[in-house]
Write an enzyme that holds these catalytic residues in place. Structure first.
Site, PDB file in Angstrom:
ATOM      1  CE  LYS A 214     123.822 -70.137  50.659  1.00  0.00           C
ATOM      2  NZ  LYS A 214     124.689 -70.566  51.770  1.00  0.00           N
TER       3      LYS A 214
ATOM      4  CG  ASP B  34     121.542 -64.907  41.238  1.00  0.00           C
ATOM      5  OD1 ASP B  34     122.664 -65.409  41.029  1.00  0.00           O
ATOM      6  OD2 ASP B  34     120.640 -65.509  41.838  1.00  0.00           O
TER       7      ASP B  34
ATOM      8  CG  ASP C  19     130.466 -71.531  52.786  1.00  0.00           C
ATOM      9  OD1 ASP C  19     129.707 -70.759  53.417  1.00  0.00           O
ATOM     10  OD2 ASP C  19     131.612 -71.197  52.448  1.00  0.00           O
TER      11      ASP C  19
ATOM     12  CG  ASN D 251     118.945 -68.438  59.614  1.00  0.00           C
ATOM     13  OD1 ASN D 251     117.911 -69.052  59.844  1.00  0.00           O
ATOM     14  ND2 ASN D 251     119.913 -68.295  60.507  1.00  0.00           N
TER      15      ASN D 251
END
Ligand code: IMP
Length: 189
Positions: free
Chosen positions: A13, A150, A68, A9
């Site tokens: 990604k 990030d 993952d 979700n």
């Protein structure tokens, strides 16, 4: 066209992975009508990726993959690692990132790496693909791009964080890009 469900979700990604995959129709969890949180209770990326892919395969029976991933900081013995998404105790990118910065205050070694493990269930068989991206933790947050850690992650060979670099640049070198490229090579030999 072949269909493949992405068991996530996480919009960051999904955006990254979708931009790397063509020739396969990617279905999201909302496309298949799955609205629950997927559990990831284990202590390794592999086990959590398998748990997520298996949960969705059990729900829809379609080919599916789960990623993952996490940030591993060497001076913190690999933390936040598999706990990256909830490092501060809740799913909060801002506070997770601040916790890493606070933990590294005064540290000489700021080296770190991102790791991604994809678990693919394809024609009832299970496959794994791994990618690693080495780098350093910046002294402070910079840039609005990417997601998660990030704004503090400077990939090796660069002097900007993933928060500052354009997405297409991140997609050439990221842990996830490497894992996805291996999966795509497997699916489209
Ligand atoms: P999970 O794979 O859903 O357990 O969550 C992975 C977590 O690791 C994310 O929520 C982020 O905190 C972190 N993470 C993984 N990949 C990246 C990335 O490419 N950029 C920034 N943070 C990431």
């Amino acid at each position: 066209m072949q269909q493949l469900v992405i068991a996530s979700n996480n919009k960051g990604k999904i955006r990254e992975i979708a931009s790397m995959i063509s020739d396969i129709e990617l279905l999201t969890l909302s496309d298949i009508g799955y609205a629950e949180e997927i559990e990831e209770p284990w202590h390794t990326f592999e086990e959590n990726a398998l748990a997520k892919a298996s949960a969705i395969f059990g729900f829809c029976g379609k080919n599916v993959f789960a990623d993952d991933s996490g940030l591993c900081v060497n001076a913190l013995n690999g933390e936040p690692g598999v706990d990256s998404a909830h490092y501060c105790g809740e799913r909060n990118d801002e506070r997770n990132t601040q916790k890493v910065l606070d933990a590294l205050e005064g540290a000489e070694d700021r080296s770190a790496f991102y790791k991604a493990v994809i678990c693919l269930i394809w024609d009832d068989e299970v496959y794994y693909f791994e990618g690693i991206c080495e780098g350093m933790i910046a002294p402070e947050k910079t840039g609005e791009g990417g997601f998660g850690y990030d704004p503090v992650f400077i990939p090796a060979g660069y002097d900007k964080t993933f928060g500052e670099l354009p997405l297409d640049e991140k997609n050439k070198i990221s842990h996830r890009a490497k894992a996805v490229a291996k999966m795509v090579a497997f699916l489209n030999p």
